[in-house]
Design a protein around this motif. Sequence first.
Motif, short mmCIF file in Angstrom:
data_model
loop_
_atom_site.label_atom_id
_atom_site.label_comp_id
_atom_site.label_asym_id
_atom_site.label_seq_id
_atom_site.Cartn_x
_atom_site.Cartn_y
_atom_site.Cartn_z
N VAL A 224 0.82 -1.22 0.00
CA VAL A 224 0.00 0.00 0.00
C VAL A 224 0.85 1.27 0.00
O VAL A 224 0.35 2.35 0.31
CB VAL A 224 -0.96 0.01 1.21
N ASP A 225 2.11 1.13 -0.35
CA ASP A 225 2.98 2.30 -0.43
C ASP A 225 2.62 3.11 -1.68
O ASP A 225 2.69 2.60 -2.80
CB ASP A 225 4.45 1.86 -0.49
N ARG A 226 2.22 4.37 -1.50
CA ARG A 226 1.74 5.20 -2.60
C ARG A 226 2.75 5.31 -3.74
O ARG A 226 2.39 5.22 -4.93
CB ARG A 226 1.39 6.59 -2.06
N ARG A 227 4.03 5.48 -3.41
CA ARG A 227 5.06 5.63 -4.44
C ARG A 227 5.23 4.34 -5.23
O ARG A 227 5.31 4.36 -6.47
CB ARG A 227 6.40 6.03 -3.79
N LEU A 228 5.27 3.21 -4.54
CA LEU A 228 5.45 1.92 -5.21
C LEU A 228 4.24 1.58 -6.08
O LEU A 228 4.39 1.04 -7.18
CB LEU A 228 5.68 0.81 -4.17
N VAL A 229 3.06 1.90 -5.58
CA VAL A 229 1.85 1.63 -6.35
C VAL A 229 1.84 2.46 -7.63
O VAL A 229 1.47 1.98 -8.71
CB VAL A 229 0.59 1.91 -5.51
N ALA A 230 2.25 3.72 -7.50
CA ALA A 230 2.32 4.60 -8.68
C ALA A 230 3.29 4.04 -9.72
O ALA A 230 3.03 4.11 -10.93
CB ALA A 230 2.74 6.01 -8.26
N GLU A 231 4.40 3.47 -9.27
CA GLU A 231 5.36 2.86 -10.18
C GLU A 231 4.76 1.64 -10.87
O GLU A 231 4.97 1.42 -12.07
CB GLU A 231 6.63 2.46 -9.42
N GLU A 232 4.01 0.84 -10.11
CA GLU A 232 3.34 -0.34 -10.69
C GLU A 232 2.40 0.08 -11.82
O GLU A 232 2.41 -0.51 -12.91
CB GLU A 232 2.51 -1.06 -9.62
N VAL A 233 1.59 1.08 -11.54
CA VAL A 233 0.62 1.55 -12.53
C VAL A 233 1.34 2.08 -13.77
O VAL A 233 0.94 1.79 -14.91
CB VAL A 233 -0.29 2.64 -11.93
N ALA A 234 2.41 2.84 -13.55
CA ALA A 234 3.16 3.42 -14.67
C ALA A 234 3.79 2.31 -15.53
O ALA A 234 3.76 2.38 -16.77
CB ALA A 234 4.25 4.35 -14.15
N GLN A 235 4.33 1.29 -14.88
CA GLN A 235 4.94 0.18 -15.62
C GLN A 235 3.89 -0.60 -16.40
O GLN A 235 4.13 -1.02 -17.54
CB GLN A 235 5.67 -0.75 -14.66
N SER A 236 2.74 -0.80 -15.80
CA SER A 236 1.69 -1.54 -16.51
C SER A 236 1.20 -0.75 -17.71
O SER A 236 0.97 -1.30 -18.79
CB SER A 236 0.52 -1.85 -15.56
N ARG A 237 1.05 0.57 -17.53
CA ARG A 237 0.61 1.42 -18.64
C ARG A 237 1.62 1.35 -19.80
O ARG A 237 1.24 1.27 -20.97
CB ARG A 237 0.45 2.86 -18.16
N LYS A 238 2.91 1.38 -19.46
CA LYS A 238 3.96 1.31 -20.48
C LYS A 238 3.89 -0.01 -21.24
O LYS A 238 4.01 -0.05 -22.47
CB LYS A 238 5.33 1.47 -19.82
N LEU A 239 3.64 -1.11 -20.51
CA LEU A 239 3.54 -2.43 -21.12
C LEU A 239 2.37 -2.48 -22.11
O LEU A 239 2.52 -2.97 -23.24
CB LEU A 239 3.35 -3.50 -20.05
N PHE A 240 1.23 -1.95 -21.69
CA PHE A 240 0.05 -1.96 -22.55
C PHE A 240 0.29 -1.15 -23.83
O PHE A 240 -0.11 -1.55 -24.92
CB PHE A 240 -1.17 -1.41 -21.80
N GLU A 241 0.97 -0.02 -23.67
CA GLU A 241 1.26 0.83 -24.83
C GLU A 241 2.22 0.14 -25.79
O GLU A 241 2.06 0.23 -27.02
CB GLU A 241 1.85 2.17 -24.36
N GLU A 242 3.23 -0.54 -25.25
CA GLU A 242 4.22 -1.23 -26.09
C GLU A 242 3.56 -2.30 -26.96
O GLU A 242 3.98 -2.54 -28.09
CB GLU A 242 5.30 -1.87 -25.21
N HIS A 243 2.53 -2.96 -26.42
CA HIS A 243 1.86 -4.04 -27.16
C HIS A 243 0.64 -3.56 -27.93
O HIS A 243 0.02 -4.34 -28.66
CB HIS A 243 1.45 -5.15 -26.19
N GLY A 244 0.31 -2.29 -27.77
CA GLY A 244 -0.85 -1.77 -28.48
C GLY A 244 -2.17 -2.30 -27.95
O GLY A 244 -3.17 -2.34 -28.67
N TRP A 245 -2.19 -2.71 -26.68
CA TRP A 245 -3.42 -3.22 -26.07
C TRP A 245 -4.30 -2.06 -25.60
O TRP A 245 -3.79 -1.12 -24.96
CB TRP A 245 -3.10 -4.12 -24.89
N PRO A 246 -5.58 -2.09 -25.87
CA PRO A 246 -6.46 -1.03 -25.39
C PRO A 246 -6.54 -1.05 -23.86
O PRO A 246 -6.37 -2.10 -23.25
CB PRO A 246 -7.81 -1.36 -26.02
N THR A 247 -6.76 0.12 -23.29
CA THR A 247 -6.83 0.21 -21.83
C THR A 247 -8.16 0.85 -21.40
O THR A 247 -8.78 1.59 -22.16
CB THR A 247 -5.67 1.05 -21.27
N ILE A 248 -8.55 0.54 -20.18
CA ILE A 248 -9.75 1.13 -19.58
C ILE A 248 -9.39 1.57 -18.17
O ILE A 248 -8.85 0.78 -17.39
CB ILE A 248 -10.91 0.12 -19.53
#
Length: 277
Positions: A224-248
Amino acid sequence: MARHHFNLHLVSDATGETLIAASRAVSAQYQGICSLEHVYPMVRSVAQLDKAIAEIEAAPGMVLFTLVDPQHAQRLTEACTRIGAPCLSVLAPIMTLFESYIGPAVKPRPGAQHMLNADYFRRIDALNFTMMHDDGQQSESYEAADVVLMGVSRTSKTPTSIYLANRGVKTANLPFVPNTPLPKSIEKLRNPLVVGLLASPERIVQIRANRLLSLHADPESPYVDRRLVAEEVAQSRKLFEEHGWPTIDVTRRSIEETAAAIIDLHKLHKLKFISAA
C-alpha cells in the motif's frame, strides 16, 4: 416527516431478476430512500399468487410484476386495486410494442428467458472457462479465451471477468507484477482481445488498505505504499502501450460499466479478426 423507506413487492412467474434489476435502477435515483424488497419468484398457480397478495395486504406498498398469464395478471391487478396498492406490469408496455410490430406471441411462456438453450450453455461454458483461468492460471490455453484482462492487483480483474462470463464471454485474467516476465503464450495470442485495466494509485491504495484490514495484515506493507503503487501503474501502462493493447481506466467505473466497454471493444476486435482472416 420524510419517508426514508417503502415496501416494494416484486411478483414474478420466473426468477424475478428482471424486476429486481429494473426496480433497483429506478430506486438508485432516489438518494436517502430505500426500498424494502419483497420478492415472490416462480408464481405460477393461483395458490402461490394468493399467498403473495396476502403478504402485499399485510405490508402495503408498490407492486411490480411480470406475469405472462393474463388471468394471473388480472387477479393481481384487481387485488391491488382493492388494497390500494399501486401496481404495474413491467412487461406490458414492451409486450404491447412487440405485438404492434410483429404480432401477438403464439402462447405465453413463463420464464422463457431462462430456458436451457444454446445461449444458456454458452454462458455456463464461459463461466467454467473463466474460473479455471483466474489470476494467471492455465495461461498456456489463453488462445481459447475471448478476452484476456491484465492489470495490477486490485483493478477488479476477477469480478469483471465473472461478469463478462455471465454474458457469455470467455475471460482470462492475468495480474501485472513488476519485474516479473509475462507468460510466453501472451506474446503469441491471436484470437483473444487483450485489455489493460488501469486505476489511479490513490484508488488502488484505498482498496488494498481495506483488503489488508480485512485480513488483519500489516497496514504498513509495501503493498500500500503510494510511491510503489504509482510505479506499478506506470509500468503496466507502459507495457500496454508497447503491445498496443487497449486500456480502460476503472477508477470511477462500476464493474458493469467496465464490462460494457470491454464488450464493445471485443465486437470491434472480432470484426477486425474476421476481416484479416
